[in-house]
Motif scaffolding. Structure first.
Motif, mmCIF file in Angstrom:
data_model
loop_
_atom_site.group_PDB
_atom_site.id
_atom_site.type_symbol
_atom_site.label_atom_id
_atom_site.label_comp_id
_atom_site.label_asym_id
_atom_site.label_seq_id
_atom_site.Cartn_x
_atom_site.Cartn_y
_atom_site.Cartn_z
ATOM 1 N N UNK A 168 0.014 -6.107 -2.198
ATOM 2 C CA UNK A 168 -0.229 -5.417 -3.468
ATOM 3 C C UNK A 168 0.796 -4.295 -3.620
ATOM 4 N N UNK A 169 1.349 -4.177 -4.796
ATOM 5 C CA UNK A 169 2.205 -3.022 -5.133
ATOM 6 C C UNK A 169 1.497 -2.308 -6.266
ATOM 7 N N UNK A 170 1.116 -1.062 -6.021
ATOM 8 C CA UNK A 170 0.179 -0.379 -6.904
ATOM 9 C C UNK A 170 0.790 0.886 -7.491
ATOM 10 N N UNK A 171 0.765 1.000 -8.822
ATOM 11 C CA UNK A 171 1.159 2.273 -9.422
ATOM 12 C C UNK A 171 2.138 2.143 -10.568
ATOM 13 N N UNK A 227 -1.174 -6.192 2.876
ATOM 14 C CA UNK A 227 -0.446 -4.922 2.784
ATOM 15 C C UNK A 227 -0.647 -4.341 1.386
ATOM 16 N N UNK A 228 -0.904 -3.034 1.347
ATOM 17 C CA UNK A 228 -1.051 -2.330 0.069
ATOM 18 C C UNK A 228 0.055 -1.291 -0.004
ATOM 19 N N UNK A 229 0.936 -1.444 -0.960
ATOM 20 C CA UNK A 229 2.039 -0.494 -1.109
ATOM 21 C C UNK A 229 1.756 0.393 -2.310
ATOM 22 N N UNK A 230 1.582 1.685 -2.049
ATOM 23 C CA UNK A 230 1.298 2.621 -3.131
ATOM 24 C C UNK A 230 2.615 3.234 -3.609
ATOM 25 N N UNK A 275 3.758 3.388 1.826
ATOM 26 C CA UNK A 275 4.197 4.294 0.742
ATOM 27 C C UNK A 275 5.672 4.614 0.991
ATOM 28 N N UNK A 276 6.508 4.531 -0.046
ATOM 29 C CA UNK A 276 7.942 4.795 0.162
ATOM 30 C C UNK A 276 8.256 6.284 0.329
ATOM 31 N N UNK A 284 -1.888 9.369 -5.877
ATOM 32 C CA UNK A 284 -1.890 7.917 -5.658
ATOM 33 C C UNK A 284 -2.392 7.531 -4.268
ATOM 34 N N UNK A 285 -2.486 8.490 -3.367
ATOM 35 C CA UNK A 285 -2.975 8.189 -2.025
ATOM 36 C C UNK A 285 -3.709 9.414 -1.478
#
Lengths: 340, 441
Positions: A168-171, A227-230, A275-276, A284-285
């Motif tokens: 998931x890519x979220x935001x 994997x969840x990428x915020x 998270x990058x 967001x987190x």
């Protein structure tokens, strides 16, 4: 392949070559002497038209570990702020015999323009351009995911991909070069990507992208995810009515403590949270998620140096496609001559 | 004073029957088969076998940049380009510096056109002072000036305030003027860089949505209906705009519309090159839009071709996409692009070409001596075209100062062989000849 500009045009072979090379490079970071002679005598210019200390020092560390000479050129405090054009800046660097230019720019497409305009002969690495692409970020994300995925599936990561992984890519996808680069790279590597965002923060035309799209974070978590990428969200976006308030955003699309607990309840024990950076904790987190064992935030930073070493090495050592996967004899020896 | 006369032999008039055309004293003296004898005594004979004779083209939408940006173009260089492109009249848009919002500036531009002598230069007057959208410019003074302005536009900027647009539409009825609207809702296009859609999503460039054009056109046709005025829509670029204009014309609303050559040929896919030569406003759109525009030009929903010739100095394009200026040159490629897209495709004939590039734009601009039929007694504004020729577009070889042609490197059909302006050959053998000398005849 002479330049690394985006991931849409990055083939599977080259992507895996970079990841495999990065794996070799990561071993260098474990040594007492963290240095290889691979790029001795080569000059790498970090050309930054936009502030980004994190990305710049990551590239700087990568180039120095390969023994390259590094020149940092930032728009602030240079002639760029006095109105010099990209063309003139590029030709100045060319006259100084830069072998590679790592460029961060506020304008989408500036690295591609540099690479194809004939102003400069150096290899160009895109370190983030506008809202277009950030290929080394996507590669370090993929590297982080591949390490995790290989451990889970009990397969070696070298030579491997992300086949079957649910991401998931979220935001704020609309303004995110990280999302754009990840969608294509992860798809190329076989992952199944779902974008989750408020409809206002998805670009018109997203329906043509090689991924799924959802507005509902909870429903996509329920469906199972590895994997969840915020993505970082700027609170100022609410001023342009992309969402009503920071609190409403956090409730609907933030990875908060409740959603962290929900992963446990769903028995998704191996799901990682990415998270990058830099993170907006509480937006967001949540801190609980950012600091949990699921968080890979610091792994991502660490892997960033390895991936950037790989990209610099492969681009400066010749045709990337011709590079055989892991066999890199130069890395077998420590850089004794450089570091007496 | 000796009046040079020319006998154009065996030209295909509007691509139809072959005839000879005698040009004398600035007018078409005779049209017929095998003109000869005393009638042609002393005339220079031009062999036009295989060539198509058309009325001189009229551009309703040209940026000549003078006064203010003489580094980009001057009236002299822009009108040389126009003559080479087959034009005998151009309308110079108002976004010069100073803005053409007073009688003084429009008379200056008109005078520069007269002194150059390559084509008629008709200044377009600004609708609002400084193109700022806040106060009506002295439209009446510009209309009454020696430039006799009839077309008013804030082109480059939309008259977005609905009350301002209503007043402008109403006011110009007093002198049979027309408001040429640059339809672009400003809030929907803040920072816009390219068409919003499939390609902008991937490139991460801020989108210019079709609805920003269509919503303004919809509003404006309703305003034009309400106050009974003439509206002209500049550079229509979307399929949706075509539908709205078709609907408006069906209701009897007095609206005319324009399409540029580049919107008839090029699509947003070119933006993937990141080369700002493809940056233009309104932006290049999708394939389905291009085909809707061609169909609309063929069926008359869109009335005219306007070039939106927009020369820029090279530094304005040799930069990042977002930093680059919007606009493309077009005067020297318009004929070829329209031939390629509309005639070679079988959608239009040369007679249709004459309608959309000459008669209709002249009528919108209320020019009595342009866009006329090729008949005895009419002003001798004539272009001779070799439709079988093919050429490679080389911006460096053009007369315009602008090198920003999006057609660079393309092979296109059709070549302008000669242009007659008021009976004088401004172009012969595809090259500039000499300008027409106003007042000397």
């Amino acid at each position: 392949m002479r330049h690394l500009l985006d991931t849409e045009s990055l083939g599977r072979d080259n992507a895996i070559a970079i990841l495999d090379t990065a794996q070799e490079m990561s071993a260098v970071g474990e040594r007492e002497v963290k240095k290889l002679p691979a790029l001795r005598g080569r000059t790498v210019v970090n050309l930054f038209f936009e502030d980004s200390t994190r990305t710049r020092i990551s590239f700087e560390a990568a180039a120095k570990r390969l023994s390259a000479d590094v020149i940092n050129f930032s728009a602030k405090g240079s002639s760029v702020s006095k109105g010099e054009s990209l063309k003139d800046t590029a030709q100045t660097l060319e006259a100084m015999s830069a072998d590679a230019v790592v460029i961060r720019h506020w304008a989408s497409g500036a690295p591609a323009r540099l690479a194809t305009s004939g102003w400069i002969d150096a290899a160009v690495i895109n370190a983030g351009d506008g809202t277009h692409a950030h290929p080394t970020q996507a590669l370090l994300d993929a590297f982080t995911m591949r390490t995790h995925w290989a451990r889970l599936t009990g397969t070696p990561s070298v030579g491997g991909d992300l086949a079957g992984m649910r991401v998931l890519i979220v935001g704020d996808v609309l303004h995110s070069r990280v999302a754009r680069s990840n969608v294509w790279l992860l798809r190329t590597l076989g992952a199944r990507v779902t974008l989750v965002a408020p409809p206002t923060l998805l670009p018109v035309g997203v329906e043509h992208w090689p991924c799924e799209v959802s507005y509902d974070l909870d429903a996509t978590l329920e469906a199972g995810v590895d994997a969840v990428m915020m993505l970082r969200v700027q609170a100022e976006r609410m001023k342009a009515s992309f969402f009503p308030s920071a609190r409403e955003y956090a409730r609907r699309w933030g990875f908060d403590d409740a959603r962290l607990a929900r992963l446990d309840a769903l028995a998704l024990k191996d799901t990682i949270v990415m998270h990058p950076g830099p993170m907006n904790r509480g937006l967001e987190i949540s801190s609980g998620a950012a600091d949990s064992p699921r968080s890979t935030v610091l792994d991502q930073v660490r892997n960033g140096v390895s991936v950037r070493m790989a990209a610099l090495y492969l681009l400066l050592s010749g045709d990337m496609k011709a590079v055989p996967t892991p066999a890199l004899p130069a890395f077998a020896q420590p850089a004794a001559k450089d570091h007496p | 004073m000796i009046h040079a006369s020319h006998l154009i032999r065996s030209a295909s008039l509007l691509g139809k029957g072959t005839a000879d055309v005698l040009v004398r004293d600035g007018v078409i003296a005779a049209v017929g088969q095998d003109l000869g004898g005393a009638a042609i005594d002393g005339a220079t004979v031009i062999d036009a076998a295989g060539l198509v004779a058309l009325p001189g083209m009229v551009d309703l939408h040209t940026h000549l940049r003078e006064p203010g940006r003489e580094d980009a173009e001057t009236v002299e260089t822009g009108t040389r380009a126009a003559a080479l492109g087959g034009f005998t009249a151009v309308h110079a848009m108002a976004n010069s510096s100073p803005v053409a919002d007073t009688a003084g500036v429009v008379e200056q531009v008109w005078q520069l056109g007269r002194e150059s002598g390559w084509v008629d230069v008709h200044p377009v007057g600004a609708v609002t002072v400084g193109l700022a959208g806040e106060q009506l410019a002295e439209l009446g003074a510009m209309a009454d000036s020696r430039a006799r302005v009839r077309v008013f536009s804030d082109d480059g900027i939309c008259v977005s305030d609905p009350v301002m647009m209503r007043r402008a539409l109403e006011y110009v009825k007093a002198f049979d003027g027309v408001i040429a609207q640059h339809a672009q809702e400003p809030r929907l296009t803040a920072g816009a860089q390219m068409n919003e859609g499939k390609v902008s999503a991937v490139l991460g460039l801020a989108g210019w949505p079709a609805v920003a054009e269509e919503s303004i056109i919809a509003r404006d046709v309703l305003l034009a209906q309400h106050v009974g005025s003439r509206l002209h829509v500049c550079h229509v670029s979307t399929a949706g705009s075509v539908e709205i204009i078709r609907w408006a014309k069906g209701r009897g609303i007095c609206v005319t519309a324009e399409v540029t050559p580049h919107h008839l040929l090029l699509t947003e896919e070119l933006v993937r090159s990141w080369d700002p030569v493809y940056k233009v406003n309104p932006p290049l759109r999708a394939d389905e839009d291009v085909h809707a525009l061609r169909a609309a030009l063929a069926d008359g929903t869109i009335d005219i071709v306007g070039t939106d010739h927009a020369p820029h100095p090279s530094e304005a394009k040799e930069c990042e996409w977002a930093a680059a200026a919007m606009g493309m040159t077009g005067l020297e490629t318009a004929l070829s692009v329209v031939q390629e897209t509309m005639i070679e495709s079988g959608l239009m004939t040369w007679a249709d070409f004459a309608r959309v590039t000459s008669a209709a734009p002249a009528a919108i601009g209320r020019l009595g001596d342009q866009g006329r039929p090729l008949e005895p007694g009419e002003p001798a504004n004539i272009v001779l075209v070799d439709p079988a020729a093919r050429w490679n577009v080389d911006p460096a070889a053009m007369a315009t100062k602008g090198r920003n042609s999006p057609f660079a490197g393309m092979e296109l059909p059709g070549r302008v062989v000669a242009t007659f302006f008021r009976g004088h050959p401004t172009v012969l053998d595809g090259r500039l000849n000499t300008p027409y000398l106003h007042g000397a005849r």
